[in-house]
Design a protein around this motif. Structure first.
Motif, mmCIF file in Angstrom:
data_model
loop_
_atom_site.group_PDB
_atom_site.id
_atom_site.type_symbol
_atom_site.label_atom_id
_atom_site.label_comp_id
_atom_site.label_asym_id
_atom_site.label_seq_id
_atom_site.Cartn_x
_atom_site.Cartn_y
_atom_site.Cartn_z
ATOM 1 N N LEU A 327 0.856 -1.182 0.000
ATOM 2 C CA LEU A 327 0.000 0.000 0.000
ATOM 3 C C LEU A 327 0.895 1.235 0.000
ATOM 4 N N VAL A 328 0.566 2.182 -0.823
ATOM 5 C CA VAL A 328 1.192 3.510 -0.744
ATOM 6 C C VAL A 328 0.093 4.486 -0.330
ATOM 7 N N VAL A 329 0.308 5.153 0.796
ATOM 8 C CA VAL A 329 -0.715 6.012 1.399
ATOM 9 C C VAL A 329 -0.205 7.449 1.407
ATOM 10 N N ASP A 330 -1.065 8.380 1.020
ATOM 11 C CA ASP A 330 -0.685 9.786 0.983
ATOM 12 C C ASP A 330 -1.778 10.627 1.644
ATOM 13 N N ILE A 331 -1.366 11.556 2.529
ATOM 14 C CA ILE A 331 -2.332 12.431 3.184
ATOM 15 C C ILE A 331 -2.785 13.507 2.194
ATOM 16 N N LYS A 335 -0.096 19.887 2.129
ATOM 17 C CA LYS A 335 0.553 21.199 2.004
ATOM 18 C C LYS A 335 -0.356 22.299 2.537
ATOM 19 N N ARG A 336 -1.662 22.122 2.361
ATOM 20 C CA ARG A 336 -2.615 23.113 2.835
ATOM 21 C C ARG A 336 -2.586 23.201 4.377
ATOM 22 N N VAL A 337 -2.389 22.029 5.023
ATOM 23 C CA VAL A 337 -2.285 22.026 6.490
ATOM 24 C C VAL A 337 -1.087 22.854 6.932
ATOM 25 N N ASN A 338 0.060 22.625 6.306
ATOM 26 C CA ASN A 338 1.261 23.382 6.665
ATOM 27 C C ASN A 338 1.108 24.869 6.381
ATOM 28 N N ASP A 339 0.531 25.183 5.225
ATOM 29 C CA ASP A 339 0.406 26.588 4.845
ATOM 30 C C ASP A 339 -0.593 27.335 5.732
ATOM 31 N N THR A 340 -1.658 26.653 6.151
ATOM 32 C CA THR A 340 -2.704 27.308 6.932
ATOM 33 C C THR A 340 -2.383 27.351 8.423
ATOM 34 N N HIS A 341 -1.855 26.232 8.946
ATOM 35 C CA HIS A 341 -1.701 26.118 10.396
ATOM 36 C C HIS A 341 -0.245 26.066 10.852
ATOM 37 N N GLY A 342 0.681 25.961 9.930
ATOM 38 C CA GLY A 342 2.087 25.907 10.300
ATOM 39 C C GLY A 342 2.627 24.488 10.335
ATOM 40 N N VAL A 361 -2.898 -2.110 11.092
ATOM 41 C CA VAL A 361 -2.189 -3.202 10.419
ATOM 42 C C VAL A 361 -1.710 -4.217 11.457
ATOM 43 N N ARG A 362 -1.255 -5.360 10.974
ATOM 44 C CA ARG A 362 -0.794 -6.431 11.854
ATOM 45 C C ARG A 362 0.654 -6.198 12.282
ATOM 46 N N GLY A 363 1.073 -6.974 13.271
ATOM 47 C CA GLY A 363 2.443 -6.875 13.716
ATOM 48 C C GLY A 363 3.444 -7.307 12.671
ATOM 49 N N ILE A 364 3.076 -8.260 11.801
ATOM 50 C CA ILE A 364 4.016 -8.738 10.786
ATOM 51 C C ILE A 364 4.086 -7.808 9.585
ATOM 52 N N ASP A 365 3.156 -6.842 9.490
ATOM 53 C CA ASP A 365 3.179 -5.901 8.374
ATOM 54 C C ASP A 365 4.260 -4.853 8.599
ATOM 55 N N LEU A 366 4.881 -4.426 7.526
ATOM 56 C CA LEU A 366 5.958 -3.449 7.588
ATOM 57 C C LEU A 366 5.393 -2.077 7.228
ATOM 58 N N ALA A 367 5.226 -1.220 8.245
ATOM 59 C CA ALA A 367 4.687 0.130 8.045
ATOM 60 C C ALA A 367 5.834 1.121 8.112
ATOM 61 N N CYS A 368 5.982 1.938 7.069
ATOM 62 C CA CYS A 368 7.111 2.866 6.966
ATOM 63 C C CYS A 368 6.630 4.249 6.547
ATOM 64 N N ARG A 369 7.362 5.248 6.986
ATOM 65 C CA ARG A 369 7.180 6.584 6.432
ATOM 66 C C ARG A 369 8.188 6.737 5.311
ATOM 67 N N LEU A 370 7.667 6.882 4.096
ATOM 68 C CA LEU A 370 8.543 6.966 2.935
ATOM 69 C C LEU A 370 9.212 8.326 2.849
ATOM 70 N N GLY A 371 8.525 9.346 3.343
ATOM 71 C CA GLY A 371 9.037 10.706 3.279
ATOM 72 C C GLY A 371 7.882 11.681 3.179
ATOM 73 N N GLY A 372 8.025 12.875 3.768
ATOM 74 C CA GLY A 372 6.945 13.852 3.714
ATOM 75 C C GLY A 372 5.676 13.290 4.299
ATOM 76 N N GLU A 373 4.590 13.358 3.501
ATOM 77 C CA GLU A 373 3.300 12.852 3.952
ATOM 78 C C GLU A 373 2.952 11.510 3.324
ATOM 79 N N GLU A 374 3.947 10.795 2.839
ATOM 80 C CA GLU A 374 3.724 9.541 2.132
ATOM 81 C C GLU A 374 4.205 8.356 2.967
ATOM 82 N N ARG A 485 2.616 14.693 -6.309
ATOM 83 C CA ARG A 485 3.225 15.020 -5.023
ATOM 84 C C ARG A 485 2.632 16.306 -4.464
ATOM 85 N N GLY A 486 2.540 16.340 -3.127
ATOM 86 C CA GLY A 486 2.111 17.557 -2.455
ATOM 87 C C GLY A 486 0.626 17.692 -2.286
ATOM 88 N N GLY A 487 -0.173 16.726 -2.663
ATOM 89 C CA GLY A 487 -1.590 16.877 -2.424
ATOM 90 C C GLY A 487 -2.319 15.624 -2.294
#
Length: 487
Positions: A327-331, A335-342, A361-374, A485-487
């Motif tokens: 899974l690739v997950v993106d918020i 960018k709007r959150v950063n620009d509006t609220h800091g 997710v399960r304990g055996i699943d590998l959850a990572c922050r790829l970078g930024g909001e991804e 990227r960025g949205g």
């Protein structure tokens, strides 16, 4: 085993004599005639061990030793005091100043070389830990490690192995005020107790009945759990040769009978301090290793960790003929959150979403922050249908309740988009697996966000149940993951 030995003595003839003796044994020798010069050499990390005279003008050896042991830069350097002073009070003063040993002149070559080699081995072990645990600070020292330098060596856990009741009772009573002592009278049981007890020091009587005490010392240092546990020998005067052999097999220190109580207390305290210092080094090493593969903001694994382990997960899927999904997950609109609220608010969102992701997710699943909001989740033993269910759970957990920002004073709505792909057999590679999930994420973004899209090729592969070459059919013409990227 070679080492660089710093010899400190204000008498030139003594310097030349000891230098010649050590050089003949292939040690590299550095000389200093004053305490100030010795401190400077040690601060520049130009020696492995210090052989230190006591009676020197200006700054005596006791003060030099105290300064070396109080400085985090030089605390780890072993110090052996060599002096014509032969009173127990002199030896005790040296040990309390932090010396690793106190030898009285004239010192036999065999005893001196054995002690130097023993301390060299111990320092090399500590140096390896220090280098591995090095951090971005100039000294490579955490606050906890600096505290370990000033540790008084009290209230340690000591295992005393002595099958003579009178002897063990005397030793225990001497140490009772400063350490917690447990006695083991059966040498055959001592190894098991040492391994299970997490002791700071093990004291072993060399004159065990019908048992080789040096073999027990070697066994203790051969186990992973007790390899770094200091060992102190208690020996009779006629056992000098056995003591030297003990130093060769890794014994840290020794005392000769009749035991001077204050010297016993001082030597055990030194070993307790050394154990705690080494433990803190190992703790720092573990923390450094975790930092290298963990995202500091969210506590999830980082991109480096994912790249290190993804191929092995794919290999396992092939060898076991089991599915695997990514899974690739993106918020959305991050960018709007950063620009509006800091950016502080953005960090709050990332931390809270990571918490919700981890709970989905399960304990055996590998959850990572790829970078930024991804973010990326790798799920072994998971086909396309189950992966989509998990992705929907992640999406709904993000959207079901607002995210607290500004120290909880404000709540904002946050949604995420998720792309799903599955492993397509032995010809598939990590980059292709992630790219297909990334392209599916792009489709979720272009379709309005806050939704889950499964890669079409993965769906066909799952339905067919057969291995085929990976492809990217189903992605929009000209689509590229960088374009969203960025949205």
């Amino acid at each position: 085993m070679t080492a660089r030995i710093l010899v400190v003595d204000d008498v030139p003839a003594n310097l030349k004599l000891i230098e010649a003796r050590l050089s003949a044994e292939y040690f590299d020798v550095v000389c200093a005639s004053t305490g100030v010069e010795a401190l400077d050499i040690c601060a520049r990390a130009q020696c492995d061990i210090v052989l230190l005279d006591v009676m020197m003008p200006g700054m005596d050896g006791f003060e030099v030793c105290r300064r070396l042991k109080a400085d985090p830069k030089t605390h780890h350097i072993p110090v052996v005091m060599i002096s014509a002073l032969d009173q127990p009070s002199d030896r005790l003063q040296g040990l309390e100043a932090g010396a690793d040993d106190f030898l009285t002149k004239p010192v036999a070559d065999v005893a001196l070389f054995a002690r130097v080699r023993s301390l060299t081995r111990l320092k090399m072990l500590g140096d390896e830990l220090r280098l591995r645990a090095q951090t971005s600070r100039e000294l490579g020292m955490s606050d906890a490690l600096i505290a370990a330098v000033s540790d008084a060596g009290l209230n340690g856990r000591v295992l005393l192995v002595d099958d003579r009741e009178g002897s063990s009772a005397r030793i225990r009573s001497v140490l009772a005020a400063s350490q917690t002592v447990e006695v083991e009278t059966e040498p055959h049981e001592a190894l098991f107790r040492a391994a299970d007890g997490d002791y700071d020091v093990v004291i072993i009587a060399l004159s065990l009945t019908n048992f080789d005490a040096l073999r027990l010392c070697a066994q203790i240092h051969s186990l992973e759990r007790t390899r770094m546990t200091p060992i102190v020998l208690i020996a009779d005067p006629e056992q000098n040769a056995r003591v030297l052999r003990g130093l060769e097999v890794g014994v840290n220190d020794y005392l000769m009978r009749p035991i001077e109580p204050n010297e016993l207390i001082a030597r055990v305290r030194t070993q307790v301090r050394r154990r705690r210092y080494t433990d803190q080094l190992r703790s720092n090493l573990q923390a450094s290793m975790e930092l290298a593969v963990t995202d500091g903001l969210t506590g999830l694994h980082n991109r480096r960790y994912m790249e290190m382990h993804l191929q092995s997960l794919l290999d396992q899927a092939v060898s076991r003929d089991r599915p695997l999904a990514a899974l690739v997950v993106d918020i959305d609109f991050f960018k709007r959150v950063n620009d509006t609220h800091g950016h502080d608010a953005g960090d709050d969102v990332l931390r809270e979403f990571s918490r919700r992701l981890r709970s989905s997710v399960r304990g055996i699943d590998l959850a990572c922050r790829l970078g930024g909001e991804e973010f990326v989740v790798i799920m072994p033993e998971t086909d396309a249908a189950v992966a989509r269910l998990v992705a929907e759970r992640i999406r709904s957990k993000a959207a079901e309740a607002g995210f607290a920002i500004a120290h909880g004073e404000l709540m904002i709505d946050v949604t995420v988009s998720v792309g799903v792909s599955t492993f397509m057999g032995a010809d598939d590679v990590p980059a292709a697996l992630l790219k297909r999930a990334d392209l599916a994420l792009y489709r979720a973004k272009t379709a309005g966000r806050n939704q889950v899209v499964t890669d079409a090729a993965s769906l066909r592969f799952s339905e067919a149940g057969s291995v085929g070459p990976p492809n990217e059919k189903g992605a929009p013409e000209g689509a590229h993951p960088q374009s969203r990227r960025g949205g």
